[in-house]
Write an enzyme that holds these catalytic residues in place. Structure first.
Site, PDB file in Angstrom:
ATOM      1  N   GLU A 128      22.194  31.333  35.790  1.00 42.01           N
ATOM      2  CA  GLU A 128      22.796  32.075  34.687  1.00 42.01           C
ATOM      3  C   GLU A 128      23.475  31.041  33.784  1.00 42.01           C
ATOM      4  O   GLU A 128      24.653  30.756  33.895  1.00 42.01           O
ATOM      5  CB  GLU A 128      23.817  33.091  35.222  1.00 42.01           C
ATOM      6  CG  GLU A 128      24.269  34.060  34.141  1.00 42.01           C
ATOM      7  CD  GLU A 128      25.477  34.893  34.571  1.00 42.01           C
ATOM      8  OE1 GLU A 128      25.735  35.888  33.881  1.00 42.01           O
ATOM      9  OE2 GLU A 128      26.144  34.543  35.543  1.00 42.01           O
ATOM     10  N   HIS A 140      32.205  31.614  31.504  1.00 41.17           N
ATOM     11  CA  HIS A 140      31.438  30.355  31.499  1.00 41.17           C
ATOM     12  C   HIS A 140      32.112  29.326  30.580  1.00 41.17           C
ATOM     13  O   HIS A 140      32.470  29.653  29.448  1.00 41.17           O
ATOM     14  CB  HIS A 140      29.996  30.597  31.021  1.00 41.17           C
ATOM     15  CG  HIS A 140      29.205  31.486  31.920  1.00 41.17           C
ATOM     16  ND1 HIS A 140      28.051  31.078  32.543  1.00 41.17           N
ATOM     17  CD2 HIS A 140      29.399  32.768  32.316  1.00 41.17           C
ATOM     18  CE1 HIS A 140      27.572  32.071  33.276  1.00 41.17           C
ATOM     19  NE2 HIS A 140      28.374  33.113  33.148  1.00 41.17           N
ATOM     20  N   HIS A 214      23.347  42.009  33.260  1.00 39.76           N
ATOM     21  CA  HIS A 214      24.551  42.866  33.289  1.00 39.76           C
ATOM     22  C   HIS A 214      24.832  43.546  31.935  1.00 39.76           C
ATOM     23  O   HIS A 214      25.703  43.166  31.184  1.00 39.76           O
ATOM     24  CB  HIS A 214      25.794  42.174  33.867  1.00 39.76           C
ATOM     25  CG  HIS A 214      26.142  40.796  33.393  1.00 39.76           C
ATOM     26  ND1 HIS A 214      26.248  40.443  32.070  1.00 39.76           N
ATOM     27  CD2 HIS A 214      26.463  39.682  34.102  1.00 39.76           C
ATOM     28  CE1 HIS A 214      26.603  39.178  31.978  1.00 39.76           C
ATOM     29  NE2 HIS A 214      26.736  38.693  33.189  1.00 39.76           N
ATOM     30  N   ASN A 217      28.061  43.815  29.424  1.00 42.43           N
ATOM     31  CA  ASN A 217      28.992  42.703  29.604  1.00 42.43           C
ATOM     32  C   ASN A 217      28.474  41.436  28.943  1.00 42.43           C
ATOM     33  O   ASN A 217      27.311  41.072  29.109  1.00 42.43           O
ATOM     34  CB  ASN A 217      29.243  42.434  31.099  1.00 42.43           C
ATOM     35  CG  ASN A 217      29.908  43.611  31.789  1.00 42.43           C
ATOM     36  OD1 ASN A 217      29.353  44.210  32.700  1.00 42.43           O
ATOM     37  ND2 ASN A 217      31.091  43.960  31.326  1.00 42.43           N
ATOM     38  N   ASP A 246      30.846  49.086  39.103  1.00 36.58           N
ATOM     39  CA  ASP A 246      32.104  49.063  39.863  1.00 36.58           C
ATOM     40  C   ASP A 246      33.205  49.823  39.139  1.00 36.58           C
ATOM     41  O   ASP A 246      34.338  49.908  39.633  1.00 36.58           O
ATOM     42  CB  ASP A 246      32.545  47.618  40.158  1.00 36.58           C
ATOM     43  CG  ASP A 246      32.810  46.791  38.901  1.00 36.58           C
ATOM     44  OD1 ASP A 246      32.558  47.298  37.782  1.00 36.58           O
ATOM     45  OD2 ASP A 246      33.260  45.635  39.037  1.00 36.58           O
ATOM     46  N   ASP A 271      26.740  41.324  40.980  1.00 35.68           N
ATOM     47  CA  ASP A 271      27.430  40.263  40.245  1.00 35.68           C
ATOM     48  C   ASP A 271      28.665  39.817  41.046  1.00 35.68           C
ATOM     49  O   ASP A 271      29.673  39.406  40.491  1.00 35.68           O
ATOM     50  CB  ASP A 271      27.840  40.742  38.845  1.00 35.68           C
ATOM     51  CG  ASP A 271      28.211  39.589  37.905  1.00 35.68           C
ATOM     52  OD1 ASP A 271      27.432  38.636  37.809  1.00 35.68           O
ATOM     53  OD2 ASP A 271      29.276  39.644  37.276  1.00 35.68           O
ATOM     54  N   LEU A 297      37.904  38.465  33.198  1.00 33.49           N
ATOM     55  CA  LEU A 297      37.077  39.116  34.217  1.00 33.49           C
ATOM     56  C   LEU A 297      35.941  38.173  34.601  1.00 33.49           C
ATOM     57  O   LEU A 297      35.226  37.668  33.733  1.00 33.49           O
ATOM     58  CB  LEU A 297      36.523  40.430  33.644  1.00 33.49           C
ATOM     59  CG  LEU A 297      35.710  41.321  34.579  1.00 33.49           C
ATOM     60  CD1 LEU A 297      36.553  41.780  35.765  1.00 33.49           C
ATOM     61  CD2 LEU A 297      35.179  42.535  33.818  1.00 33.49           C
ATOM     62  N   GLY A 299      33.953  38.463  37.912  1.00 34.36           N
ATOM     63  CA  GLY A 299      32.932  38.900  38.864  1.00 34.36           C
ATOM     64  C   GLY A 299      33.417  40.101  39.643  1.00 34.36           C
ATOM     65  O   GLY A 299      34.599  40.445  39.638  1.00 34.36           O
TER      66      GLY A 299
END
Length: 370
Positions: A128, A140, A214, A217, A246, A271, A297, A299
């Site tokens: 990723e 990231h 995802h 997101n 989630d 994830d 956020l 994971g």
């Protein structure tokens, strides 16, 4: 002598069928069929599941670690094997181990470790990054994000096509030659961490990018004057998208809308990350999810079975369809027709779980998981 097992007194879910009063037959490491409980051949040992649900082992195409094992921070065969064992206990019998944006040297090292570990549960690696859009980087690090070139891709993938199975890229920053190269190498390309417009995303979907990472997101928003990457995914006939159910990464109402619009093209991932206090990704556990030390956020703390349970209880998706989102659809996207179903000849990866979504038994390649 081959091991022959018949699972009885359960409700069997496979593909589009639900069987009551039937037995699931397992011969060695393969599914031997589904028969009426009165028609079980001799030689099969009976396993009474006492009214539980029986389904294919769950499949997670995006997970970074479990417990305290974040693969990118450990980079050992032992950490891969611990992650595999933890996931098997959760009913996840196939997964793609994921590495977030890092140096290409670290990716090369990780590929070497994966090769030496020779994992049985992990199907390969999902890279990723680092070929993402820094504007949508999430957790990231911006300084490691870069533009893809065929040479850079080749430096990681060439000769390692059996290991690097997936890559998330920002399509608006990735030239067609790079997408063509990845497709030639059999890498499943998925669009994510992207600020793509509707037009840019649709162009990518029509030219070799079959999936989205995802959904919702780290991507351009669904806006009424430019519906962006989500809108392009909704309006496309073929592109698939993973989603993190989630209730934190994506509101359950947004999952409901996505499901209405995408149907079978929407599938589940966790994830999930692991607690980590070293390296680039220092994940801090926060009640029911993970953040970076600055609160970003980073994971989930999901299991695949919990994602299925959330789909049923919080989103209102039927149990059989929620299970397909965790088995059949990811296997189909990944091109594995021997996983994600209980058809005769498929690999005998089986999850038995109770009415209240607790793991009762897991079989991996026909063998009970301790």
């Amino acid at each position: 002598m081959k091991h022959k097992l018949a699972l009885i007194n359960g409700k069997i879910f496979t593909e589009y069928q639900i069987y009551d009063q039937h037995a699931l037959l397992i011969d060695s490491d393969r599914i031997a069929g589904i028969v009426a409980q009165d028609d079980i051949p001799e030689m099969f040992e009976l396993l009474d599941v006492k009214g539980a649900n029986i389904c294919p082992g769950l499949i997670d195409l995006q997970i970074y670690g479990t417990g305290e094992d974040l693969f990118s921070a450990e980079l050992t065969a032992e950490s891969i094997h611990r992650i595999e064992h933890n996931l098997l206990k959760q009913g996840c019998t196939s997964f793609v181990l994921t590495l977030a944006t890092n140096t290409l040297e670290l990716f090369q090292e990780a590929i070497g470790v994966f090769e030496r570990a020779n994992p049985r549960v992990a199907l390969g690696l999902h890279l990723e990054g680092p070929f993402l859009n820094a504007a949508k980087r999430g957790a990231h690090p911006a300084e490691l994000i870069q533009r893809a070139t065929v040479d850079l891709l080749a430096s990681v993938i060439e000769g390692k096509e059996e290991i690097v199975k997936m890559m998330t890229i920002a399509p608006e920053l990735t030239e067609q030659a790079c997408i063509d190269y990845l497709n030639e190498k059999g890498v499943l390309i998925t669009a994510g961490h992207s600020a793509a417009t509707y037009q840019e995303a649709t162009h990518a979907f029509n030219h070799g990018v079959p999936a989205v990472t995802h959904l919702w997101n780290a991507m351009s928003p669904l806006h009424h004057r430019d519906v962006g990457l989500p809108g392009a995914a909704f309006n496309h006939d073929e592109v698939s998208a993973s989603i993190i159910v989630d209730g934190i990464h994506v509101d359950f109402e947004a999952v409901k809308l996505s499901k209405e619009l995408m149907g079978e093209r929407l599938f589940l991932i966790t994830d999930a990350v692991a607690k980590c206090d070293k390296g680039i990704y220092q994940h801090v556990f926060n009640k029911d999810h993970y953040t970076m030390p600055d609160g970003t956020l980073s994971g989930s703390a999901l299991s695949m079975l919990k994602a299925v349970e959330n789909c049923v209880k919080k989103v209102g998706i039927s149990l059989d369809e929620s299970l397909r989102m965790a088995t059949l659809y990811p296997a189909r996207l990944f091109g594995r027709h021997d996983l994600g179903n209980l058809n005769s000849g498929s690999i005998a990866n089986v999850l038995v779980f109770t009415e209240d979504f607790k793991v009762q038994q897991v079989l991996f390649q026909g063998e009970p998981v301790e």
